[in-house]
Motif scaffolding. Structure first.
Motif, short mmCIF file in Angstrom:
data_model
loop_
_atom_site.label_atom_id
_atom_site.label_comp_id
_atom_site.label_asym_id
_atom_site.label_seq_id
_atom_site.Cartn_x
_atom_site.Cartn_y
_atom_site.Cartn_z
N PRO A 84 38.48 50.79 45.62
CA PRO A 84 39.60 50.08 46.26
C PRO A 84 40.96 50.52 45.72
CG PRO A 84 37.86 48.54 45.70
CD PRO A 84 37.50 49.84 45.05
N VAL A 85 41.03 50.81 44.42
CA VAL A 85 42.30 51.27 43.85
C VAL A 85 42.66 52.65 44.40
CG1 VAL A 85 43.58 51.79 41.73
CG2 VAL A 85 41.95 49.90 41.77
N LEU A 89 46.11 53.67 46.31
CA LEU A 89 46.96 54.78 45.89
C LEU A 89 47.19 55.78 47.01
CD1 LEU A 89 45.57 55.43 42.29
CD2 LEU A 89 47.80 54.50 42.88
N ALA A 90 46.20 55.91 47.90
CA ALA A 90 46.34 56.84 49.02
C ALA A 90 47.32 56.34 50.07
CB ALA A 90 44.97 57.07 49.66
N GLN A 91 47.62 55.03 50.07
CA GLN A 91 48.46 54.45 51.12
C GLN A 91 49.80 53.93 50.63
OE1 GLN A 91 46.09 51.80 53.93
NE2 GLN A 91 44.64 51.97 52.22
N CYS A 92 49.89 53.61 49.32
CA CYS A 92 51.05 52.86 48.84
C CYS A 92 51.60 53.43 47.54
CB CYS A 92 50.67 51.39 48.59
SG CYS A 92 49.90 50.56 49.98
N GLU A 93 52.82 53.00 47.26
CA GLU A 93 53.43 53.25 45.96
C GLU A 93 53.53 51.93 45.21
OE1 GLU A 93 57.15 55.13 46.66
OE2 GLU A 93 56.25 57.03 47.30
N GLU A 104 40.06 50.10 29.80
CA GLU A 104 40.52 49.74 31.15
C GLU A 104 41.88 50.36 31.44
OE1 GLU A 104 38.21 45.40 31.31
OE2 GLU A 104 40.39 45.49 31.39
N ALA A 105 42.75 50.37 30.44
CA ALA A 105 44.07 50.97 30.63
C ALA A 105 43.95 52.47 30.86
CB ALA A 105 44.96 50.69 29.41
N ARG A 106 43.10 53.13 30.08
CA ARG A 106 42.88 54.57 30.27
C ARG A 106 42.31 54.85 31.66
NH1 ARG A 106 40.21 55.97 24.43
NH2 ARG A 106 42.05 56.87 23.44
N LEU A 107 41.37 54.03 32.09
CA LEU A 107 40.75 54.22 33.40
C LEU A 107 41.79 54.09 34.51
CD1 LEU A 107 38.12 54.67 34.98
CD2 LEU A 107 37.79 52.19 34.98
N LEU A 112 42.31 59.12 40.42
CA LEU A 112 42.81 60.19 41.30
C LEU A 112 43.68 61.19 40.53
CD1 LEU A 112 43.71 58.45 44.69
CD2 LEU A 112 41.70 59.82 44.14
N GLU A 113 43.45 61.28 39.21
CA GLU A 113 44.22 62.16 38.31
C GLU A 113 45.70 61.81 38.26
OE1 GLU A 113 43.56 66.23 39.30
OE2 GLU A 113 41.42 66.16 38.77
#
Length: 322
Positions: A84-85, A89-93, A104-107, A112-113
């Motif tokens: 879902p994230v 990211l593919a649609q929004c800023e 979790e923060a690192r992930l 998507l790099e």
């Protein structure tokens, strides 16, 4: 990527620690915003203006997309999943995701790099906050370093060389990647070593001639002469680990110079460095070696890459730098 600390319920001590740790902003109850804004020059958001959104079904994802496209702030509640994230990211800023641990923060920072636009660190991660700042804001991943064999060391007269004084203390084995070509850079060691004539300057890298390329964060380069106070440079360790440091001062002075040439595989590169004992490259074991004692056959750490840069950004173009 930005880092926010969310102090809800509000705790002044936690906010102070978050500011000292280096977060970019704070999220606090609206009633505390004014009091927090006087503590430091950073962004302070009201928690009521940044609601948490739980993503449990497709409709939740659609709702977040609509909010973001309207310019509203929203953070993804802890428990979000990667797919879902990625869709967001593919649609929004301005995608924000909450994190309760370092992992979790690192992930969130690597999806998507590109990573989310902001990580919202929750109070349960307060004990790991400094590690989260280091991992998400200072670390730039790893550099692929390899041993190169020195083929030539010779004096080349006078030239303008650049000392880069950072606002960080560098450790043995660390320095900057510098070279005549962006396709072949040398690990120029920081001035961490003492000798009987000069005290150590562990904040300094005597980096080389004004025309040389230096590696910057986010896979960029610049000419050493272009560096200014406030710029960010990439600090690299002999193990390939990286971090970001901010330049505090740049000194450009005329000094006697040496040309060091080395070969790594089928690639040959060179760097021009000041002819002085305190200027060092880095051996494969991480120990510094002075350019004064360097000789053909010695091994030093370098990084090879494809040539091709335009205003510091990678491009696909046939370029030959000699």
């Amino acid at each position: 990527m930005k880092l926010y600390y969310k102090s809800v319920p509000f705790a002044k001590e936690d906010v102070t620690l978050a500011l000292e740790s280096g977060v970019d902003g704070l999220i606090v109850p609206r009633e505390n915003v004014a009091g927090v804004q006087v503590l430091a020059r950073c962004e302070v958001l009201a928690a009521e203006d940044v609601p948490s959104a739980v993503l449990t079904e497709k409709a939740d994802e659609v709702a977040v997309v609509e909010m973001l496209k309207r310019g509203e702030a929203v953070s993804l509640a802890r428990g979000w999943e990667i797919i879902p994230v990625e869709n967001l990211l593919a649609q929004c800023e301005n995608v924000m995701a909450e994190a309760g641990t370092l992992e979790e923060a690192r992930l969130a920072g690597g999806i998507l790099e590109r990573g989310v636009d902001a990580v919202v660190v929750l109070p349960e991660a307060l004990g790991e906050l400094k590690a989260i700042v280091a991992a998400c804001k200072l670390s730039q991943g790893r550099e692929d370093l390899a041993p190169a064999v020195v083929t030539r060391v010779e004096p080349v007269g006078l030239g303008h060389r650049v000392c880069v004084d950072t606002m960080s203390l560098l450790r043995r084995g660390e320095g900057m990647m510098v070279g005549n070509s962006a396709a072949f850079t040398f690990l120029v060691h920081a001035e961490t070593e003492h000798n009987e004539y000069v005290a150590a300057r562990p904040f300094r890298v005597n980096a080389g001639a004004v025309h040389a390329y230096a590696r910057l964060p986010h896979d960029r380069t610049c000419y050493l002469e272009e560096l200014r106070a406030g710029a960010e440079v990439l600090i690299v360790g002999a193990d390939g680990e990286t971090r970001v440091a901010t330049v505090g001062r740049v000194k450009v002075e005329v000094r006697p110079m040496l040309m060091v040439e080395a070969q790594c595989g089928d690639k040959v590169g060179a760097v021009f460095l000041q002819n002085a004992e305190t200027i060092r490259l880095t051996r494969p074991d991480g120990t510094p070696v002075s350019v004064v004692t360097l000789k053909p056959g010695d091994e030093i750490l370098c990084r090879t890459d494809a040539a091709g840069r335009h205003f510091g950004m990678r491009i696909s173009e046939e370029i030959r730098e000699i």
